[in-house]
Design a protein around this motif. Structure first.
Motif, PDB file in Angstrom:
ATOM      1  N   PHE A   1       0.901  -0.983  -0.070  1.00 21.09           N
ATOM      2  CA  PHE A   1      -0.101  -0.109   0.030  1.00 21.09           C
ATOM      3  C   PHE A   1       1.087   1.234  -0.123  1.00 21.09           C
ATOM      4  CE2 PHE A   1      -4.509   0.895   0.231  1.00 21.09           C
ATOM      5  CZ  PHE A   1      -4.410   1.858   0.229  1.00 21.09           C
TER       6      PHE A   1
ATOM      7  N   ARG B   1      -4.334   0.602  -4.543  1.00 18.98           N
ATOM      8  CA  ARG B   1      -4.952   0.956  -4.183  1.00 18.98           C
ATOM      9  C   ARG B   1      -6.323   0.167  -3.947  1.00 18.98           C
ATOM     10  NH1 ARG B   1      -3.678   5.028  -0.337  1.00 18.98           N
ATOM     11  NH2 ARG B   1      -1.371   6.028  -0.886  1.00 18.98           N
ATOM     12  N   ASN B   2      -7.578   0.124  -5.024  1.00 18.12           N
ATOM     13  CA  ASN B   2      -8.268  -0.429  -4.345  1.00 18.12           C
ATOM     14  C   ASN B   2      -8.329  -1.731  -4.751  1.00 18.12           C
ATOM     15  OD1 ASN B   2      -9.971   1.680  -4.431  1.00 18.12           O
ATOM     16  ND2 ASN B   2     -10.217   2.058  -7.164  1.00 18.12           N
TER      17      ASN B   2
ATOM     18  N   ASN C   1      -7.048  -2.689  -1.107  1.00 16.98           N
ATOM     19  CA  ASN C   1      -8.477  -2.499   0.007  1.00 16.98           C
ATOM     20  C   ASN C   1      -9.282  -3.469  -0.447  1.00 16.98           C
ATOM     21  OD1 ASN C   1      -8.216  -0.407   0.959  1.00 16.98           O
ATOM     22  ND2 ASN C   1      -8.997   1.129  -0.600  1.00 16.98           N
TER      23      ASN C   1
ATOM     24  N   GLU D   1      -9.206  -6.506   2.817  1.00 18.80           N
ATOM     25  CA  GLU D   1     -11.079  -6.678   3.333  1.00 18.80           C
ATOM     26  C   GLU D   1     -11.417  -8.480   3.055  1.00 18.80           C
ATOM     27  OE1 GLU D   1     -14.145  -5.022   0.692  1.00 18.80           O
ATOM     28  OE2 GLU D   1     -13.778  -3.325   1.571  1.00 18.80           O
TER      29      GLU D   1
ATOM     30  N   SER E   1      -5.374   4.941   3.526  1.00 17.38           N
ATOM     31  CA  SER E   1      -6.525   4.424   2.651  1.00 17.38           C
ATOM     32  C   SER E   1      -6.493   6.280   2.346  1.00 17.38           C
ATOM     33  CB  SER E   1      -7.525   3.160   3.129  1.00 17.38           C
ATOM     34  OG  SER E   1      -7.196   2.433   2.950  1.00 17.38           O
TER      35      SER E   1
END
Length: 220
Positions: A73, A82-83, A86, A90, A134
């Protein structure tokens, strides 16, 4: 006079017989309780100690993976990267939560509950730090906070895992102790049964003597 003496002996034997039978019933009750507790102990060793040890190890592995995600990151140069990270976090979070939820359904001692509260606090702090990272809010500080929370989480997971071994040993010791007492009660019941058999034989013998005595009286 002799008949009266034999009758008293017979009554005494009957009382002893009843007492022995009560002793067998009581010892049988305690033996069943020990057997039931042994079943619980064996089940608890697997469900509450061995399985959680595996889950805690997997949680620690997932927690370590978060460090790599954080490093990625930090070097992510695009929104797409970044997505992707993420989503990766998750998924990691979801797998970790599933294992943690399963662990929480097991039988927890006071020390485990205390460590679990500290663990959950660290997890919430990590989520906050990662959320800041984030959003690119004070990235360096958020990254350091996230890493610190990961290290603290690993510490608590390690303590919880060590606790499983300690409690497992205690349960095993209790199982051996209960097995010994159960074996003792079983032997005790066998001895009582032998005594009951001996008393019954004696009562039968006394009854035969009493019949012979009555016959002599009738002949006279």
């Amino acid at each position: 006079m002799k008949w009266s003496l034999l009758f008293k002996e017979k009554m005494k034997a009957a009382i002893i017989l009843v007492a022995l039978m009560l002793a067998i019933i009581i010892s049988n009750f305690f033996e069943k309780r020990l057997a039931s507790r042994n079943d619980f102990t064996v089940s608890s060793i697997f469900e509450d100690r061995l399985q959680p040890s595996t889950d805690l190890y997997e949680m620690r592995t997932l927690n370590d993976q978060r460090l790599f995600i954080l490093e990625e990151f930090l070097h992510a140069n695009s929104a797409t990267d970044r997505n992707r990270l993420n989503e990766k976090m998750e998924l990691n979070h979801s797998q970790f939560d599933q294992l943690l939820a399963r662990y929480q359904t097991t039988f927890l001692v006071a020390q485990e509950r205390e460590l679990l509260q500290q663990l959950q606090k660290n997890l919430r702090q990590f989520d906050n730090a990662f959320a800041q990272l984030s959003k690119a809010q004070s990235g360096t500080l958020a990254l350091q906070n996230a890493k610190n929370n990961i290290y603290q989480t690993n510490t608590h997971l390690g303590k919880l895992n060590k606790l499983q071994s300690q409690i497992g040993k205690q349960l095993l010791a209790q199982y051996k102790k209960d097995t010994y007492y159960s074996s003792f009660l079983n032997t005790f019941q066998i001895l009582l049964s032998v005594c009951i058999g001996f008393i019954i034989l004696k009562m039968v013998s006394n009854s035969s003597l009493l019949n012979k005595f009555d016959k002599k009286i009738n002949l006279n």
